[in-house]
Structures are given as C-alpha cells and as structure tokens.
Design an enzyme around this catalytic site. Structure first.
Site, mmCIF file in Angstrom:
data_model
loop_
_atom_site.group_PDB
_atom_site.id
_atom_site.type_symbol
_atom_site.label_atom_id
_atom_site.label_comp_id
_atom_site.label_asym_id
_atom_site.label_seq_id
_atom_site.Cartn_x
_atom_site.Cartn_y
_atom_site.Cartn_z
ATOM 1 N N TYR A 31 0.859 -1.191 0.000
ATOM 2 C CA TYR A 31 0.000 0.000 0.000
ATOM 3 C C TYR A 31 0.887 1.230 0.000
ATOM 4 C CZ TYR A 31 -5.029 -0.376 0.086
ATOM 5 O OH TYR A 31 -6.338 -0.502 -0.294
ATOM 6 N N GLU B 50 -0.529 4.843 -0.448
ATOM 7 C CA GLU B 50 -1.306 6.074 -0.675
ATOM 8 C C GLU B 50 -0.460 7.292 -0.346
ATOM 9 O OE1 GLU B 50 -5.112 5.924 1.263
ATOM 10 O OE2 GLU B 50 -5.517 3.957 0.395
ATOM 11 N N ASP C 155 -6.911 15.219 -23.609
ATOM 12 C CA ASP C 155 -6.894 13.784 -23.334
ATOM 13 C C ASP C 155 -6.232 13.130 -24.550
ATOM 14 O OD1 ASP C 155 -7.447 11.106 -23.157
ATOM 15 O OD2 ASP C 155 -9.536 11.368 -22.522
ATOM 16 N N THR D 289 -3.806 7.391 -21.292
ATOM 17 C CA THR D 289 -3.644 6.031 -20.805
ATOM 18 C C THR D 289 -2.243 5.602 -21.230
ATOM 19 O OG1 THR D 289 -4.619 5.193 -22.848
ATOM 20 C CG2 THR D 289 -6.067 5.344 -20.927
ATOM 21 N N LYS E 264 -2.413 2.127 -24.834
ATOM 22 C CA LYS E 264 -2.909 2.156 -26.216
ATOM 23 C C LYS E 264 -1.702 2.281 -27.156
ATOM 24 C CE LYS E 264 -7.524 3.892 -25.076
ATOM 25 N NZ LYS E 264 -7.574 4.473 -23.724
ATOM 26 N N ARG F 293 -1.759 -1.520 -18.691
ATOM 27 C CA ARG F 293 -3.033 -0.808 -18.557
ATOM 28 C C ARG F 293 -2.899 0.205 -17.437
ATOM 29 N NH1 ARG F 293 -6.405 -3.287 -21.726
ATOM 30 N NH2 ARG F 293 -7.969 -1.741 -21.230
HETATM 31 N N1 DSN Z 1 -12.042 2.165 -24.297
HETATM 32 C C1 DSN Z 1 -11.209 3.141 -24.931
HETATM 33 C C2 DSN Z 1 -11.377 3.117 -26.394
HETATM 34 O O1 DSN Z 1 -11.683 2.061 -26.915
HETATM 35 O O2 DSN Z 1 -11.177 4.125 -27.060
HETATM 36 C C3 DSN Z 1 -11.381 4.491 -24.400
HETATM 37 O O3 DSN Z 1 -12.102 4.460 -23.228
#
Ligand code: DSN
Length: 494
Positions: free
Chosen positions: A82, A84, A259, A288, A291, A297
C-alpha cells in the site's frame, strides 16, 4: 512492404532476440505452472488468450501488445504494498521501493513528453481524467474561493461557507468534443461522472468535411464560457491543432485539458510535433499508457507547474492506493518508448493507417473525413447497407476484431451505430507494414460485401445478418496467413 520487425516489434529486441525469447518463455512456463496448481481454469484461459490473440487480426484502435518486459514487471510483489500519498509522503511506512519505481516512471514521463510534471498513479484513463478535473476545480475554483472566504483549507470553513464553496465547485461548465464526432464519454457525457459534475456542451465537426471546425469551437466557447475546454478524442481520424485550441481557451479564460489517451504513442514517437503536440499547449494533459504508447493498462497526468500541486493530491482525493506493480511497468514501458526504435514504430503506425485508408478508398468503401492522418480509420458501413453492429459481428466471424462506433449524425444511434473503428497500433507491433494493411482492407471489404442484413423491406434487422457461405472460413484462412508471417511474441513458447 512489411516493416522491419526488429525495429517495431515489442516482443524480441534485435540485439539478443533468441536469448530474450527463451528467458521470457521459461518465465511464463513457470508462472503458468504455479497458477495451474491453484486454479487451472485461470491458467487455461491465460494460455487460450495468447492463442486467440495470436490468431486474430486485432484492429481495435485502443489496444496493443505490451512487451514481455512490461508484462513480466506487473507480476511481482510490488503489488502487495500500500502506498497512498505521493513520493516521499506516504500514509504507510516502508514505501521506499515504491518511491523508487514511481520516481523512475515520472522521470521517464517528464523526459519523454517534455512535461514539467508527471503523475503516474492513475489506474486508468477515466481515473486520470477525474484527477485532472479535480485538479482544475481545485486550482481554479476552490483555492481562490478559500482565499475569498479567508480560509486556507476546507476544514477552516463554517458549514455556511462550505455550502457556498460546494455550490461554486458543482456549478462549472465544460466544453468537449461530441461523442458522435469522436469525443470520449469522460468529456462530459452522462454515463460518466463528468456529465453529472459539469454543465456540458459539445462541439462537433464540420458536417460537410467531417473535420474539426476551429471557428465553430471558438464560437461555442465564446457563447458558453467554459471553465474547462477539453480536446482529444477516441474516434476522430485526424490530427488536432492544439495551439489553436489553446488560443480559444485563453480567449475565454478556460483551462485547456487534452486527453491524448489514443495518440500518446504518436506524441512520444514524435510523429505529432509542434502545434500537434498537446503537451506544450495544454495546462493539463491526460493519457492512458496501454494504447498506442504500448505500456501496461493504466493512466497518467502531465501538468504545468500551476496545476501540479492539485494533480499530486489525486490519491486519496479521487484514487485508491497506487498500483505499484503497474507503476513499475509504466517505468519500463516509458523507458522503451524513449528508445529510437519507438519513433520508427510510431511513424509506421501512422503510415499503416494511411495504407489501410488508401486500401478502402481504392475499393470504394466510405471513410469518415475521407481518410486519416493519425492511427484511426473510421469506416462508414452504410455504404455496405449494414449497421456497425452487423459489420462488427460479421468481421469477428472471420477472425477480424474491430469495434462498432458512431459516425457524425449517426442514423443508427449509439448502440447499433453506422461505423467501424479500426486502428493500426497493435498489428504494427506485430510487424505489419503497408502491404499487409492493404490486404487487411481487402479482407474487410470482402467480408462486408458478403454480409446482408436479415429481414425484408419494412423490417430489416439492425443486429441480425447473414454471411455468404464460405466467406468467414476463407477470410479467416487468409488472415491466418498474414498473422503467421508476423507472429505475436515470436519465439515465445508456453
Ligand atoms: N475504451 C477506450 C477506447 O476504446 O477508445 C477508451 O475508453
């Protein structure tokens, strides 16, 4: 021509390929044996997932394949701690090693993106956006109001003052891209808390061209006067000029939040530079890490010095305890993204999207905006007489994994949709090049041309469909040929 796998594949670095694959194979074999001894069904599903991923054309624009180094980093005892709080200021004792991994990840993120500050704790993109929203409210609304009320901290407020502050915090405006133009749920839409905590208005795209119309965004901003202007998308196949978005934000006194979850890999790989690089223009940039960036993730927030102190309060303000094992994997992935090979990968992702779009155009398939200049191609399947849902299902039958997506002014609504969103990051990681993506376009057109909606005039189904006999097997066999020529995790045997 196929991309040089040694420059783009995350699986086996060119220098020590065979040894690396052997070591990773031994690690996974041992891990699966241990898992099997406790819950064999999980071990079996994990093995099957690799087989399934190896044998499908993964075109989901938000997915990728992380390297074994990134994946292995997540499977350790760092998970058990942990932590935090923030680096050096934790609510728990014994966090020295977590401090190290979080510092290394944040350092790589700052260097890679040229950001003054990086916060690597968010567990997902939604969490990263929530941290950003709170940081903007805290910086723009809470702090000035506390000063107005003569307080340093909310704990100093009377119940009446607190009521005043709560009304101000909960009464703010956000302007973001509409869902059907390619915006994201977290940009102020009802199924996400952002649509409940902000008064939201959307900007769309030009109905003729499908491109973002900056004059229309500016007009909407002047009229609506948002506290937050959100730029970024999850289904828009074009680049955005973030310098222009910042000018619009400055003119109306809004904070610019970008974003970049979808295209962070293209920013990291220096495909998007200058006005197309959001980081120097935005006050707060979220992303994120899994991607196009090809990490584990998770999420991340980059911020200017002004917003950094509020972003740093993300945990425990809106986040649970940081996932230390994932922060470690973010550090490894970001280290990979700082290598020159990642730049080549990112450029190939964009080149491949172009090849995929050209492959559709020459076969007369309709594309939203008529093409792409990022990693996304948005296919309008009304040209095949199908809904997005029918197209998605028929393609899956043939081993092609995509997702249905709204198109601007979608006649079939957000559930059935009229589009298929396709992305190139994952297959580029396998070594696919322009020729392979042209063949992918050919296979997709073959499936969709051989799919008919069920029903008859007046009651045509939006979900049910029929594929001409033999199409699914024939296309799946062709896809398997492409996939075996570009194996996922080559040399990795379980
Ligand atoms: N789930 C992602 C996407 O497929 O673009 C974004 O939340």
């Amino acid at each position: 021509m196929a991309a040089d796998p040694s420059s783009t594949s995350p699986s086996v670095p060119a220098a020590d390929g065979a040894d690396y694959a052997d070591t990773a194979s031994a690690a996974y074999r041992a891990a699966l044996q241990v898992i099997e001894s406790v819950e064999p069904r999980v071990a079996a599903a994990t093995r099957k997932e690799l087989a399934d991923q190896r044998d499908s054309l993964k075109l989901i624009a938000s997915e990728n394949y992380a390297s074994p180094a990134v994946l292995l980093t997540m499977g350790t005892w760092l998970s058990d701690k942990y932590a935090e709080g923030t680096i050096g200021h934790r609510f728990y004792a014994g966090c020295q090693n977590v401090d190290t991994v979080e510092s290394v990840a944040a350092e790589h993120a700052r260097e890679l993106f040229g950001a003054p500050y990086a916060y690597v704790q968010p567990h997902s993109g939604i969490d990263a956006n929530l941290v950003a929203f709170w940081a903007i409210l805290a910086t723009r609304v809470e702090a000035p109001e506390l000063a107005n009320l003569g307080a340093k901290h909310v704990n100093d407020l009377s119940e009446a003052d607190w009521e005043t502050l709560r009304n101000k915090l909960g009464n703010q405006r956000l302007l973001g891209m509409s869902l059907d133009a390619g915006g994201h749920l977290t940009h102020g839409f009802r199924p996400n808390i952002s649509g409940k905590m902000f008064h939201q208005r959307s900007y769309g795209t030009n109905p003729e061209t499908g491109f973002l119309d900056y004059d229309a965004v500016a007009a909407a901003a002047r009229e609506f006067k948002p506290l937050v202007l959100v730029a970024g998308y999850s289904a828009y196949p074009r680049r955005v000029n973030f310098a222009k978005m910042r000018e619009i934000a400055d003119e109306v006194g809004a904070t610019l939040m970008v974003d970049m979850a979808h295209f962070a890999g293209l920013v990291a790989g220096k495909v998007f530079t200058g006005d197309e690089d959001p980081v120097p223009h935005a006050h707060v940039t979220t992303t994120t890490t899994h991607k196009s960036l090809r990490g584990p993730r998770g999420g991340m927030v980059l911020a200017t010095e002004e917003y950094a102190p509020a972003v740093d309060k993300g945990c425990p303000m809106v986040l649970g305890g940081p996932l230390s094992h994932v922060m470690a994997a973010k550090a490894v992935a970001l280290a990979e993204a700082r290598q020159p090979a990642f730049g080549k990968y990112a450029q190939q992702v964009a080149d491949n999207a172009q090849a995929l779009a050209d492959g559709f155009i020459k076969r007369d398939a309709g594309l939203v905006t008529g093409g792409t200049d990022n990693h996304i191609v948005l296919l309008d399947v009304t040209s095949f007489g199908l809904t997005g849902r029918q197209a998605e299902s028929a393609l899956l039958d043939a081993g092609i994994v995509t997702n249905r997506n709204s198109i601007p002014a979608d006649p079939n609504g957000a559930w059935y949709t009229s589009g298929i969103r396709l992305g190139t990051p994952a297959l580029t990681s396998r070594g696919f090049g322009a020729d392979e993506f042209d063949r992918v376009a050919e296979l997709i057109v073959e499936v969709l041309s051989n799919t008919q909606p069920e029903g008859s005039a007046g009651s045509v189904s939006k979900a049910k469909y029929k594929l001409t006999d033999g199409t699914a097997d024939r296309v799946h066999a062709a896809a398997s040929e492409l996939l075996s020529a570009n194996p996922l995790y080559p040399g990795l045997t379980l």
